[in-house]
Design a protein around this motif. Structure first.
Motif, PDB file in Angstrom:
ATOM      1  N   ALA A  37       0.839  -1.208   0.000  1.00 57.87           N
ATOM      2  CA  ALA A  37       0.000   0.000   0.000  1.00 57.87           C
ATOM      3  C   ALA A  37       0.870   1.253   0.000  1.00 57.87           C
ATOM      4  O   ALA A  37       0.602   2.209  -0.742  1.00 57.87           O
ATOM      5  N   ARG A  38       1.903   1.256   0.799  1.00 57.18           N
ATOM      6  CA  ARG A  38       2.809   2.407   0.864  1.00 57.18           C
ATOM      7  C   ARG A  38       3.488   2.624  -0.487  1.00 57.18           C
ATOM      8  O   ARG A  38       3.539   3.738  -0.993  1.00 57.18           O
ATOM      9  N   HIS A  39       3.989   1.559  -1.082  1.00 62.50           N
ATOM     10  CA  HIS A  39       4.688   1.647  -2.373  1.00 62.50           C
ATOM     11  C   HIS A  39       3.782   2.199  -3.469  1.00 62.50           C
ATOM     12  O   HIS A  39       4.229   2.941  -4.339  1.00 62.50           O
ATOM     13  N   HIS A  40       2.509   1.828  -3.432  1.00 68.59           N
ATOM     14  CA  HIS A  40       1.550   2.251  -4.457  1.00 68.59           C
ATOM     15  C   HIS A  40       0.739   3.480  -4.039  1.00 68.59           C
ATOM     16  O   HIS A  40      -0.191   3.863  -4.745  1.00 68.59           O
ATOM     17  N   ALA A  41       1.082   4.080  -2.893  1.00 71.86           N
ATOM     18  CA  ALA A  41       0.316   5.216  -2.359  1.00 71.86           C
ATOM     19  C   ALA A  41      -1.180   4.882  -2.336  1.00 71.86           C
ATOM     20  O   ALA A  41      -2.027   5.660  -2.774  1.00 71.86           O
ATOM     21  N   MET A  42      -1.487   3.703  -1.834  1.00 70.99           N
ATOM     22  CA  MET A  42      -2.837   3.149  -1.842  1.00 70.99           C
ATOM     23  C   MET A  42      -3.492   3.376  -0.479  1.00 70.99           C
ATOM     24  O   MET A  42      -2.963   2.921   0.535  1.00 70.99           O
ATOM     25  N   PRO A  43      -4.614   4.057  -0.427  1.00 69.33           N
ATOM     26  CA  PRO A  43      -5.324   4.183   0.845  1.00 69.33           C
ATOM     27  C   PRO A  43      -5.712   2.791   1.360  1.00 69.33           C
ATOM     28  O   PRO A  43      -5.886   1.852   0.575  1.00 69.33           O
ATOM     29  N   ALA A  44      -5.855   2.681   2.678  1.00 73.99           N
ATOM     30  CA  ALA A  44      -6.168   1.378   3.260  1.00 73.99           C
ATOM     31  C   ALA A  44      -7.121   1.517   4.437  1.00 73.99           C
ATOM     32  O   ALA A  44      -7.110   2.521   5.150  1.00 73.99           O
ATOM     33  N   LEU A  45      -7.930   0.492   4.596  1.00 72.35           N
ATOM     34  CA  LEU A  45      -8.772   0.332   5.773  1.00 72.35           C
ATOM     35  C   LEU A  45      -8.227  -0.875   6.519  1.00 72.35           C
ATOM     36  O   LEU A  45      -8.216  -1.987   5.991  1.00 72.35           O
ATOM     37  N   LEU A  46      -7.748  -0.656   7.742  1.00 68.16           N
ATOM     38  CA  LEU A  46      -7.255  -1.744   8.577  1.00 68.16           C
ATOM     39  C   LEU A  46      -8.321  -2.054   9.617  1.00 68.16           C
ATOM     40  O   LEU A  46      -8.822  -1.155  10.293  1.00 68.16           O
ATOM     41  N   VAL A  47      -8.671  -3.334   9.707  1.00 63.47           N
ATOM     42  CA  VAL A  47      -9.769  -3.739  10.578  1.00 63.47           C
ATOM     43  C   VAL A  47      -9.300  -4.793  11.579  1.00 63.47           C
ATOM     44  O   VAL A  47      -8.339  -5.517  11.331  1.00 63.47           O
ATOM     45  N   GLU A  48      -9.990  -4.850  12.704  1.00 59.96           N
ATOM     46  CA  GLU A  48      -9.700  -5.875  13.707  1.00 59.96           C
ATOM     47  C   GLU A  48     -10.392  -7.154  13.279  1.00 59.96           C
ATOM     48  O   GLU A  48     -11.519  -7.440  13.678  1.00 59.96           O
ATOM     49  N   ASP A  49      -9.687  -7.904  12.429  1.00 54.95           N
ATOM     50  CA  ASP A  49     -10.280  -9.104  11.847  1.00 54.95           C
ATOM     51  C   ASP A  49      -9.168 -10.022  11.368  1.00 54.95           C
ATOM     52  O   ASP A  49      -8.003  -9.628  11.318  1.00 54.95           O
ATOM     53  N   ASP A  50      -9.553 -11.230  10.959  1.00 54.55           N
ATOM     54  CA  ASP A  50      -8.585 -12.184  10.437  1.00 54.55           C
ATOM     55  C   ASP A  50      -8.638 -12.192   8.909  1.00 54.55           C
ATOM     56  O   ASP A  50      -9.219 -11.287   8.295  1.00 54.55           O
ATOM     57  N   HIS A  51      -8.060 -13.208   8.305  1.00 60.74           N
ATOM     58  CA  HIS A  51      -7.958 -13.269   6.850  1.00 60.74           C
ATOM     59  C   HIS A  51      -9.325 -13.275   6.161  1.00 60.74           C
ATOM     60  O   HIS A  51      -9.475 -12.697   5.083  1.00 60.74           O
ATOM     61  N   ARG A  52     -10.288 -13.889   6.761  1.00 61.15           N
ATOM     62  CA  ARG A  52     -11.619 -13.998   6.123  1.00 61.15           C
ATOM     63  C   ARG A  52     -12.375 -12.672   6.118  1.00 61.15           C
ATOM     64  O   ARG A  52     -13.287 -12.484   5.334  1.00 61.15           O
ATOM     65  N   LEU A  53     -12.038 -11.777   7.027  1.00 57.99           N
ATOM     66  CA  LEU A  53     -12.658 -10.445   7.121  1.00 57.99           C
ATOM     67  C   LEU A  53     -14.169 -10.491   7.346  1.00 57.99           C
ATOM     68  O   LEU A  53     -14.869  -9.514   7.102  1.00 57.99           O
ATOM     69  N   SER A  54     -14.676 -11.623   7.811  1.00 59.66           N
ATOM     70  CA  SER A  54     -16.128 -11.780   7.930  1.00 59.66           C
ATOM     71  C   SER A  54     -16.745 -10.883   8.997  1.00 59.66           C
ATOM     72  O   SER A  54     -17.894 -10.463   8.854  1.00 59.66           O
ATOM     73  N   ALA A  55     -16.005 -10.544  10.052  1.00 59.11           N
ATOM     74  CA  ALA A  55     -16.550  -9.675  11.091  1.00 59.11           C
ATOM     75  C   ALA A  55     -16.608  -8.216  10.651  1.00 59.11           C
ATOM     76  O   ALA A  55     -17.251  -7.399  11.306  1.00 59.11           O
ATOM     77  N   SER A  56     -15.950  -7.898   9.540  1.00 59.71           N
ATOM     78  CA  SER A  56     -15.848  -6.505   9.084  1.00 59.71           C
ATOM     79  C   SER A  56     -16.654  -6.213   7.834  1.00 59.71           C
ATOM     80  O   SER A  56     -16.502  -5.144   7.238  1.00 59.71           O
ATOM     81  N   LEU A  57     -17.500  -7.128   7.433  1.00 58.83           N
ATOM     82  CA  LEU A  57     -18.217  -6.967   6.165  1.00 58.83           C
ATOM     83  C   LEU A  57     -19.005  -5.663   6.066  1.00 58.83           C
ATOM     84  O   LEU A  57     -18.927  -4.989   5.031  1.00 58.83           O
ATOM     85  N   PRO A  58     -19.719  -5.218   7.089  1.00 56.52           N
ATOM     86  CA  PRO A  58     -20.423  -3.931   6.956  1.00 56.52           C
ATOM     87  C   PRO A  58     -19.465  -2.761   6.683  1.00 56.52           C
ATOM     88  O   PRO A  58     -19.778  -1.879   5.875  1.00 56.52           O
ATOM     89  N   ASP A  59     -18.324  -2.743   7.352  1.00 67.52           N
ATOM     90  CA  ASP A  59     -17.341  -1.677   7.113  1.00 67.52           C
ATOM     91  C   ASP A  59     -16.768  -1.759   5.698  1.00 67.52           C
ATOM     92  O   ASP A  59     -16.556  -0.733   5.043  1.00 67.52           O
ATOM     93  N   ILE A  60     -16.528  -2.979   5.235  1.00 69.06           N
ATOM     94  CA  ILE A  60     -15.992  -3.169   3.884  1.00 69.06           C
ATOM     95  C   ILE A  60     -17.013  -2.713   2.839  1.00 69.06           C
ATOM     96  O   ILE A  60     -16.671  -2.033   1.873  1.00 69.06           O
ATOM     97  N   GLU A  61     -18.274  -3.069   3.045  1.00 73.15           N
ATOM     98  CA  GLU A  61     -19.320  -2.648   2.114  1.00 73.15           C
ATOM     99  C   GLU A  61     -19.417  -1.120   2.059  1.00 73.15           C
ATOM    100  O   GLU A  61     -19.540  -0.547   0.966  1.00 73.15           O
TER     101      GLU A  61
END
Length: 172
Positions: A137-161
């Motif tokens: 992300a840093r190399h590509h100047a890519m904005p990011a959302l970091l969430v308290e979640d694991d690889h599946r990101l299932s607990a963060s789906l509303p935030d991702i949407e």
């Protein structure tokens, strides 16, 4: 119709996976056309062996799109979405749980410079190291959302949407 979005699932998953299905529903509700390639046959070749067949399948989807599509990818789908952007014009990249490299594959993650991109990654991702994803992300100047979640990101789906809606808003 606003445009075309191609959503690529991760390994050991399929086109009806939770994240790509949810993001396809968000996109369709906003007037986008979506497609979800099925990479399960390619994934039978293993992690490093599936990448080139996935790239061929994704290139065909991009070529069939009437205009440069937005690529959405989860894990291995994120990895190949970035690489595909090097070979074909794309409007944007929305990447989830990004691996910076795949053991046994000769190329690291890369994406076309200047393509609007966004990364979502979990702090507790035990498959794709957070530090490596942040370096991308840093190399590509890519904005990011970091969430308290694991690889599946299932607990963060509303935030991702919600973040995906905002990301697509830039193409309105």
């Amino acid at each position: 119709m606003r445009g075309h979005i191609i959503l690529s699932h991760g390994s050991d998953s399929g086109p009806d996976a939770t994240k790509v299905s949810a993001l396809a529903a968000v996109a369709e509700s906003l007037g986008w056309r979506t497609s979800r390639p099925d990479y399960r046959e390619d994934d039978a070749h293993g992690h490093a062996g599936c990448i080139d067949p996935r790239l061929v399948r994704l290139a065909a989807e991009i070529a069939a799109s009437p205009a440069p599509p937005v690529l959405v990818g989860s894990s291995m789908g994120a990895f190949v979405s970035g690489l595909a952007s090097l070979d074909a014009p794309v409007a944007g990249l929305f990447l989830l749980a990004l691996p910076a490299r795949i053991p046994g594959y000769p190329r690291a993650f890369a994406a076309r410079p200047g393509v609007p991109s966004f990364l979502v990654h979990g702090y507790a991702d035990d498959v794709c190291p957070l530090d490596e994803a942040l370096n991308v992300a840093r190399h590509h100047a890519m904005p990011a959302l970091l969430v308290e979640d694991d690889h599946r990101l299932s607990a963060s789906l509303p935030d991702i949407e919600a973040e995906f809606r905002r990301f697509l808003g830039r193409f309105a």
